[in-house]
Design a protein around this motif. Structure first.
Motif, PDB file in Angstrom:
ATOM      1  N   ILE A   1     -13.605 -38.020  13.180  1.00 35.67           N
ATOM      2  CA  ILE A   1     -13.309 -37.365  11.900  1.00 35.67           C
ATOM      3  C   ILE A   1     -12.992 -38.368  10.799  1.00 35.67           C
ATOM      4  CG2 ILE A   1     -12.537 -35.210  12.956  1.00 35.67           C
ATOM      5  CD1 ILE A   1      -9.697 -36.151  12.734  1.00 35.67           C
ATOM      6  N   SER A   2     -12.649 -39.625  11.177  1.00 34.95           N
ATOM      7  CA  SER A   2     -12.439 -40.634  10.135  1.00 34.95           C
ATOM      8  C   SER A   2     -13.763 -41.215   9.663  1.00 34.95           C
ATOM      9  CB  SER A   2     -11.523 -41.747  10.653  1.00 34.95           C
ATOM     10  OG  SER A   2     -12.175 -42.492  11.677  1.00 34.95           O
ATOM     11  N   ILE A   3     -14.775 -41.185  10.512  1.00 31.04           N
ATOM     12  CA  ILE A   3     -16.103 -41.670  10.121  1.00 31.04           C
ATOM     13  C   ILE A   3     -16.840 -40.611   9.298  1.00 31.04           C
ATOM     14  CG2 ILE A   3     -18.344 -42.449  11.002  1.00 31.04           C
ATOM     15  CD1 ILE A   3     -16.918 -43.601  13.400  1.00 31.04           C
ATOM     16  N   PHE A   4     -16.612 -39.331   9.613  1.00 34.65           N
ATOM     17  CA  PHE A   4     -17.237 -38.231   8.874  1.00 34.65           C
ATOM     18  C   PHE A   4     -16.142 -37.305   8.325  1.00 34.65           C
ATOM     19  CE2 PHE A   4     -20.211 -39.457  12.266  1.00 34.65           C
ATOM     20  CZ  PHE A   4     -21.296 -39.847  11.487  1.00 34.65           C
ATOM     21  N   PRO A   5     -15.359 -37.772   7.337  1.00 36.83           N
ATOM     22  CA  PRO A   5     -14.197 -37.002   6.877  1.00 36.83           C
ATOM     23  C   PRO A   5     -14.549 -35.685   6.206  1.00 36.83           C
ATOM     24  CG  PRO A   5     -14.623 -38.875   5.418  1.00 36.83           C
ATOM     25  CD  PRO A   5     -15.522 -39.043   6.599  1.00 36.83           C
ATOM     26  N   GLU A   6     -15.737 -35.600   5.587  1.00 32.61           N
ATOM     27  CA  GLU A   6     -16.073 -34.379   4.865  1.00 32.61           C
ATOM     28  C   GLU A   6     -16.236 -33.192   5.811  1.00 32.61           C
ATOM     29  OE1 GLU A   6     -19.499 -35.071   2.481  1.00 32.61           O
ATOM     30  OE2 GLU A   6     -18.496 -36.495   1.139  1.00 32.61           O
ATOM     31  N   GLN A   7     -16.574 -33.441   7.071  1.00 33.05           N
ATOM     32  CA  GLN A   7     -16.745 -32.360   8.031  1.00 33.05           C
ATOM     33  C   GLN A   7     -15.606 -32.330   9.047  1.00 33.05           C
ATOM     34  OE1 GLN A   7     -18.855 -30.103   7.737  1.00 33.05           O
ATOM     35  NE2 GLN A   7     -20.435 -30.886   6.381  1.00 33.05           N
ATOM     36  N   ALA A   8     -14.511 -33.040   8.752  1.00 36.75           N
ATOM     37  CA  ALA A   8     -13.426 -33.189   9.733  1.00 36.75           C
ATOM     38  C   ALA A   8     -12.866 -31.839  10.179  1.00 36.75           C
ATOM     39  CB  ALA A   8     -12.320 -34.056   9.139  1.00 36.75           C
ATOM     40  N   LYS A   9     -12.610 -30.958   9.224  1.00 36.26           N
ATOM     41  CA  LYS A   9     -11.991 -29.674   9.565  1.00 36.26           C
ATOM     42  C   LYS A   9     -12.911 -28.856  10.458  1.00 36.26           C
ATOM     43  CE  LYS A   9      -9.690 -25.716   7.406  1.00 36.26           C
ATOM     44  NZ  LYS A   9      -9.315 -25.073   6.125  1.00 36.26           N
ATOM     45  N   PHE A  10     -14.192 -28.785  10.093  1.00 34.42           N
ATOM     46  CA  PHE A  10     -15.156 -28.006  10.875  1.00 34.42           C
ATOM     47  C   PHE A  10     -15.322 -28.590  12.278  1.00 34.42           C
ATOM     48  CE2 PHE A  10     -19.624 -27.584  12.231  1.00 34.42           C
ATOM     49  CZ  PHE A  10     -19.695 -26.196  12.363  1.00 34.42           C
ATOM     50  N   LEU A  11     -15.519 -29.929  12.370  1.00 36.75           N
ATOM     51  CA  LEU A  11     -15.728 -30.561  13.671  1.00 36.75           C
ATOM     52  C   LEU A  11     -14.494 -30.445  14.556  1.00 36.75           C
ATOM     53  CD1 LEU A  11     -17.668 -33.753  12.524  1.00 36.75           C
ATOM     54  CD2 LEU A  11     -18.581 -31.872  13.901  1.00 36.75           C
ATOM     55  N   THR A  12     -13.306 -30.641  13.954  1.00 34.46           N
ATOM     56  CA  THR A  12     -12.064 -30.546  14.729  1.00 34.46           C
ATOM     57  C   THR A  12     -11.928 -29.162  15.359  1.00 34.46           C
ATOM     58  OG1 THR A  12     -10.975 -32.156  13.293  1.00 34.46           O
ATOM     59  CG2 THR A  12      -9.560 -30.722  14.607  1.00 34.46           C
ATOM     60  N   ARG A  13     -12.212 -28.125  14.570  1.00 36.66           N
ATOM     61  CA  ARG A  13     -12.074 -26.766  15.093  1.00 36.66           C
ATOM     62  C   ARG A  13     -13.061 -26.503  16.230  1.00 36.66           C
ATOM     63  NH1 ARG A  13     -13.072 -23.417  10.571  1.00 36.66           N
ATOM     64  NH2 ARG A  13     -15.142 -22.956  11.326  1.00 36.66           N
ATOM     65  N   ARG A  14     -14.307 -26.935  16.065  1.00 36.63           N
ATOM     66  CA  ARG A  14     -15.313 -26.692  17.086  1.00 36.63           C
ATOM     67  C   ARG A  14     -15.014 -27.478  18.362  1.00 36.63           C
ATOM     68  NH1 ARG A  14     -19.975 -23.789  16.011  1.00 36.63           N
ATOM     69  NH2 ARG A  14     -19.504 -22.384  14.284  1.00 36.63           N
ATOM     70  N   ILE A  15     -14.673 -28.771  18.206  1.00 35.77           N
ATOM     71  CA  ILE A  15     -14.411 -29.596  19.384  1.00 35.77           C
ATOM     72  C   ILE A  15     -13.154 -29.102  20.116  1.00 35.77           C
ATOM     73  CG2 ILE A  15     -13.858 -31.931  20.161  1.00 35.77           C
ATOM     74  CD1 ILE A  15     -15.512 -32.981  17.770  1.00 35.77           C
ATOM     75  N   LYS A  16     -12.149 -28.725  19.343  1.00 41.42           N
ATOM     76  CA  LYS A  16     -10.914 -28.245  19.967  1.00 41.42           C
ATOM     77  C   LYS A  16     -11.174 -26.996  20.806  1.00 41.42           C
ATOM     78  CE  LYS A  16      -6.170 -26.861  18.822  1.00 41.42           C
ATOM     79  NZ  LYS A  16      -5.198 -26.660  17.734  1.00 41.42           N
TER      80      LYS A  16
END
Length: 432
Positions: free
Chosen positions: A47-62
């Motif tokens: 999420i630090s490499i792709f911060p613009e999608q951090a919220k979306f990716l975090t939710r999906r991966i979690k």
């Protein structure tokens, strides 16, 4: 050999741990990242490499780690998850990549280590083909609709020209429907508020029991913690309140739109009557703004809460048509201002927009029936003609001035009529 095969696959492979730290990237991913991102990427948070999608990716991966089930995201839902480019095979033209993403749970070298594998597929070609097909189908549908409208043009003209007389009865029907919609909105809103209270109390109860067991019975406390973990208590606790709040916010927006429609449509009686021009214009702006969101709308009235004696249905019809035209003239960003001023003799309503404007050649024709600059099938050219007829009924006039590329000003001028003069013929206005 297996590693070489994975590295050469025409799909992106990205593996992260439960802290979202990168464990592996194949060549598909690395080749599309910026040069400064390719070095020392291991153990770096995704999420630090792709911060613009951090919220979306975090939710999906979690959700994958918690539920141990795959998660899918298709380009129709979210077209560009990672900021990658895609090259057309023939032309070599680069365009933003349309992506399908699947996240699957996997095990690490240690059986207790949980990892998630992100599989990214470039579907730009398929998406482009499908969108082109949709555009073609839409164009064919518009052409078919335009042909049908052309056949019925005379009937539509008659219907539009008598629309002002029909607005009172139509408004009562719309207000009745709005009232019926408000009833279920009311009890659903109340139920959601109660549900939120119940959920908060239930969560507090669970927390209190867990705290008490921790003190009184360590064995039961351990069982409680394991049970909560099995049923993903922390995830439920985190999600339930925002979900209820979002639902309440959506219901409130629906209720506001319905209430504005009800207030705008409903007339206590037909014919000439006192009419709050300021309040109705504000309601109309909210209704038009719900459909055309590009402009910023502003209403000013001097004096405030101005009431005039008129036939409300005709004035509403004229204002609606002019305001919709102004909103449609703005493609991206801009404004629509409504400035209302009154003197002892007349009322001025200016609708000012920052849209595309009208050429000097066309400005003279805009009030002619069936004249339109919109594409075939997008309008019949009757809106301003109907508005002109409605204002003419009040012995008023409409003046339009425009600067192509900078916007348009449409001014309605109507004489002030007092209730005792309703059967008299008001004198036409002189100069502007």
């Amino acid at each position: 050999m297996f590693d070489q095969l994975v590295a050469k696959l025409p799909v992106g492979i990205c593996v992260v741990d439960e802290q979202y730290r990168l464990q592996y990237l194949n060549a598909f991913f690395l080749d599309r990242m910026r040069p400064d991102q390719r070095h020392n990427y291991l153990q770096q948070p995704l999420i630090s490499i792709f911060p613009e999608q951090a919220k979306f990716l975090t939710r999906r991966i979690k959700s994958v780690f918690v539920l141990q089930h795959p998660s899918f995201s298709y380009w129709e839902q979210r077209a560009h998850i990672f900021p990658f480019k895609s090259s057309r095979p023939i032309t070599g033209e680069e365009t933003q990549m349309y992506q399908n993403m699947e996240i699957v749970p996997i095990s690490g070298p240690s059986s207790e280590q949980k990892l998630a594998c992100i599989i990214l597929q470039d579907v730009t070609a398929q998406a482009s083909y499908l969108m082109a097909q949709q555009e073609l189908a839409s164009a064919l549908k518009q052409e078919h609709t335009a042909q049908r409208k052309l056949i019925k043009k005379l009937d539509s003209a008659q219907s539009q020209l008598i629309q002002a007389e029909k607005m009172a009865s139509t408004g009562q029907l719309a207000a009745g429907i709005a009232h019926e919609i408000n009833n279920p909105i009311g009890f659903v809103t109340a139920n959601l508020a109660t549900l939120k209270d119940y959920s908060e109390q239930l969560l507090n109860l669970c927390d209190a029991l867990a705290d008490k067991l921790q003190v009184t019975s360590p064995s039961l406390a351990q069982f409680s913690a394991q049970t909560m973990d099995t049923y993903h208590y922390e995830l439920l606790k985190e999600d339930i309140s925002p979900l209820v709040d979002e639902s309440c916010e959506g219901l409130n927006r629906v209720r506001d739109i319905v209430e504005n429609l009800k207030q705008f449509a409903l007339e206590e009686s037909t014919g000439w009557q006192l009419f709050n021009l300021h309040e109705t214009t504000q309601q109309l702006v909210k209704l038009v703004g719900a459909q055309y969101k590009a402009p910023v709308y502003k209403v000013s009235c001097n004096p405030p809460n101005l009431q005039i004696f008129c036939e409300p249905a005709s004035i509403k019809q004229a204002l609606t048509n002019i305001l919709i035209n102004a909103a449609q003239s703005i493609k991206c960003k801009g404004f629509v201002k409504i400035d209302i001023r009154a003197t002892a003799q007349r009322v001025s309503i200016k609708v000012i927009d920052s849209g595309v404007g009208i050429s000097a050649e066309n400005i003279k024709k805009i009030f002619d029936p069936f004249f339109t600059t919109k594409p075939e099938g997008m309008g019949q050219g009757l809106g301003l003609s109907v508005a002109y007829t409605a204002i003419e009924k009040h012995k008023g006039k409409i003046i339009a001035n425009s600067n192509p590329g900078r916007g348009t000003v449409v001014e309605i001028l109507v004489p002030v009529v007092h209730p005792e003069q309703r059967h008299e013929c008001a004198e036409p206005l002189g100069g502007s």
